[in-house]
Scaffold this active site. Structure first.
Site, PDB file in Angstrom:
ATOM      1  CE  LYS A  21      -4.169  -0.908   2.666  1.00 35.47           C
ATOM      2  NZ  LYS A  21      -5.046  -0.876   1.498  1.00 35.47           N
TER       3      LYS A  21
ATOM      4  NE  ARG B  65     -11.633  -8.241  -2.143  1.00 37.39           N
ATOM      5  CZ  ARG B  65     -11.819  -7.338  -3.091  1.00 37.39           C
ATOM      6  NH1 ARG B  65     -12.169  -7.718  -4.307  1.00 37.39           N
ATOM      7  NH2 ARG B  65     -11.657  -6.052  -2.844  1.00 37.39           N
TER       8      ARG B  65
HETATM    9  N1  BES Z   1      -8.461  -2.474   4.103  1.00 37.22           N
HETATM   10  C1  BES Z   1      -8.519  -2.124   2.740  1.00 37.22           C
HETATM   11  C2  BES Z   1      -9.725  -1.272   2.384  1.00 37.22           C
HETATM   12  C3  BES Z   1      -9.853   0.081   3.009  1.00 37.22           C
HETATM   13  C4  BES Z   1      -9.037   1.115   2.627  1.00 37.22           C
HETATM   14  C5  BES Z   1     -10.857   0.312   3.919  1.00 37.22           C
HETATM   15  C6  BES Z   1      -9.208   2.353   3.175  1.00 37.22           C
HETATM   16  C7  BES Z   1     -11.039   1.539   4.470  1.00 37.22           C
HETATM   17  C8  BES Z   1     -10.211   2.572   4.082  1.00 37.22           C
HETATM   18  C9  BES Z   1      -8.573  -3.365   1.858  1.00 37.22           C
HETATM   19  O1  BES Z   1      -7.928  -4.479   2.338  1.00 37.22           O
HETATM   20  C10 BES Z   1      -7.944  -2.991   0.554  1.00 37.22           C
HETATM   21  O2  BES Z   1      -6.798  -2.688   0.558  1.00 37.22           O
HETATM   22  N2  BES Z   1      -8.768  -2.992  -0.488  1.00 37.22           N
HETATM   23  C11 BES Z   1      -8.314  -2.613  -1.782  1.00 37.22           C
HETATM   24  C12 BES Z   1      -8.828  -3.641  -2.748  1.00 37.22           C
HETATM   25  C13 BES Z   1      -8.189  -3.555  -4.108  1.00 37.22           C
HETATM   26  C14 BES Z   1      -6.748  -3.994  -4.035  1.00 37.22           C
HETATM   27  C15 BES Z   1      -8.962  -4.436  -5.041  1.00 37.22           C
HETATM   28  C16 BES Z   1      -8.895  -1.244  -2.106  1.00 37.22           C
HETATM   29  O3  BES Z   1     -10.026  -0.971  -1.707  1.00 37.22           O
HETATM   30  O4  BES Z   1      -8.195  -0.458  -2.711  1.00 37.22           O
HETATM   31 ZN    ZN Z   2      -5.852  -4.540   1.789  1.00 33.51          ZN
END
Ligand code: BES
Ligand code: ZN
Ligand code: ZN
Length: 459
Positions: free
Chosen positions: A238, A312
């Site tokens: 990230k 997920r």
């Molecule tokens: N934990 C994050 C989602 C998230 C980000 C929730 C910011 C609340 C605030 C999740 O695990 C994630 O990183 N999701 C990605 C998915 C993508 C890689 C398909 C996202 O939402 O960018």
């Molecule tokens: Zn994530």
């Protein structure tokens, strides 16, 4: 515990009179002309947010006037504990009695501060509640929200899977529930491969934490929580700005735990099962990789498109397990996607549901409890975004659009069609301070869901 209330008794309390701009003249009827003059000089108009102390003859305060616009809104007075000096207060004004429970909850939520690492201004204003009020419901609602906030606010270092486990174990003990868990490599032996895969790179082993409570003759309600105690994104790392807030990625677990606590404390006539799927999404030489394929608990194979779509993955094994018991209701909470916040903003709980009646109920109770909820569609047409060339599914779509929907559709693949299922994709965090809602961890949709459960099962 919440010590922002005093119950009945003889304690003197300073009256707080709630006024709206329309009943200002009625509220000021009892005042002397000097006091009215004082109000005017202090520009007290009765507008929401105005607060004015009316002096007594001996130089003290005779009463406080507070402007509000909606007496049914628990947050109408929720900023008062932080604005008023130490003391005991009692609410007055038309409509107070019939809305006392919700106003008291607002007072309680506004009395919160996170003090584990810093004495964050301990609040000393207390609200006196009449003996007639439902003390337990007020107290438990506030306590469960504090629990959710504390769990989320606690830094990842002190809130790893083993810490979540200890919290659930303690809760189980308090309410005479059964506690069990599957830890580390046992997850492989017991067939929870995707929880293990996400958590295997961490020095803190992943866990599936379980609690069972209540009469087995009552309808089974299963709560599932995403308990990613820190989401670095894994190898598809990230960016720093996004990673900064990822101690909150166990926010779904915090919600499931908080709601379970409420259900048990208020003794809802349900059989309760709580499943917390917990792991740290860390980076190490044994971390899972983009392109890897997991054979999940259900047998569905999943190709890793992005290791940052880990929520997920831990959830899908937990949801398959949950469906084996054919619950009357299956509810999961997860900080699942950034996309949900793009869709509804950061201050509403987005949800998806495969049952029309339940979906409408949660929308309605969200409105009633001032805990706003908004349904997003399980639009089948987007399922094809999850197609993989080498596995049954991939864990993320290759499009930046509709991310909350494709994530929910992924989860739906692991839920039996005949199980009533509701999935919350929540922020679990206040980006800005509002009345009764300080910056930091927040319960979103939990109070709405409690009332939905009460409407469904307390008949
Ligand atoms: N934990 C994050 C989602 C998230 C980000 C929730 C910011 C609340 C605030 C999740 O695990 C994630 O990183 N999701 C990605 C998915 C993508 C890689 C398909 C996202 O939402 O960018
Ligand atoms: Zn994530
Ligand atoms: Zn995550």
């Amino acid at each position: 515990m919440t010590d922002c209330f005093i119950y009945g008794g003889r304690t003197d309390a300073a009256p707080i009179v709630l006024v709206t701009s329309s009943n200002l003249s009625r509220a000021t009827k009892k005042l002397t002309s000097q006091q009215i003059n004082w109000l005017n000089q202090n520009a007290f108009t009765g507008k929401p947010g105005c607060l004015c102390a009316i002096p007594s003859e001996d130089g003290g305060v005779e009463r406080y006037l507070v402007g509000i616009d909606d007496i049914e809104d628990p947050f109408a007075i929720a900023d008062l504990p932080k604005r008023l000096p130490e003391g005991v207060y009692a609410l007055e004004g038309s409509g107070v009695r019939s809305n006392l429970e919700s106003l008291a909850v607002g007072w309680g939520l506004g009395s919160y501060s996170f003090t584990r690492y810093k004495k964050n201004g301990v609040i000393k204003a207390k609200l006196k509640l009449p003996n007639s009020s439902d003390h337990q419901r007020i107290q438990e609602t506030v306590a469960a929200t504090y629990r959710v906030r504390d769990l989320i606010n606690t830094p990842a270092e002190d809130m790893m899977p083993q810490h979540l486990s200890a919290v659930v174990a303690e809760l189980a003990q308090t309410h005479e529930a059964e506690f069990s868990e599957i830890v580390g490599d046992d997850l492989l032996a017991e067939n929870y491969p995707s929880i293990h895969t996400v958590g295997r790179a961490s020095v803190h082993p992943p866990r599936l934490i379980e609690m069972l409570w209540g009469n087995s003759k009552h309808p089974l309600v299963t709560l599932v929580g995403k308990g990613i105690t820190f989401d670095s994104g894994g190898l598809d790392i990230k960016p720093a700005a996004g990673m900064r807030s990822m101690k909150k990625d166990m926010g779904g677990a915090a919600h499931a735990i908080g709601l379970a606590q409420l259900i048990m404390a208020l003794e809802l006539p349900v059989r309760l099962r709580l499943l917390v799927a917990s792991a740290e999404n860390a980076i190490s030489s044994n971390a899972f990789r983009p392109g890897d394929v997991i054979r999940t608990r259900s047998g569905i194979t999943v190709e890793i498109e992005n290791t940052d779509a880990e929520g997920r993955l831990v959830l899908c094994d937990a949801l398959s397990d949950a469906c084996d018991e054919q619950p009357d209701l299956l509810v999961d909470f997860a900080t699942l996607t950034g996309a949900a916040r793009v869709a509804v903003g950061t201050e509403m709980a987005a949800y998806f549901c495969n049952d029309r009646e339940l979906a409408d109920l949660v929308r309605e109770t969200g409105r009633e409890t001032y805990d706003p909820t908004w349904e997003l569609p399980l639009h089948k047409g987007y399922e094809s975004y999850l197609k993989s060339h080498v596995a049954d599914l991939q864990n993320a779509a290759n499009t930046p659009f509709g991310g909350a929907i494709t994530a929910a559709l992924y989860l739906q693949r692991f839920v039996d069609d005949n199980v009533r299922w509701l999935h919350f994709d929540i922020m679990a965090w206040n980006n800005r301070a509002r009345s009764g809602r300080p910056i930091g961890g927040e319960a979103m949709g939990m109070r709405a869901m409690l009332v939905a459960l009460e409407k469904r099962y307390l008949k």
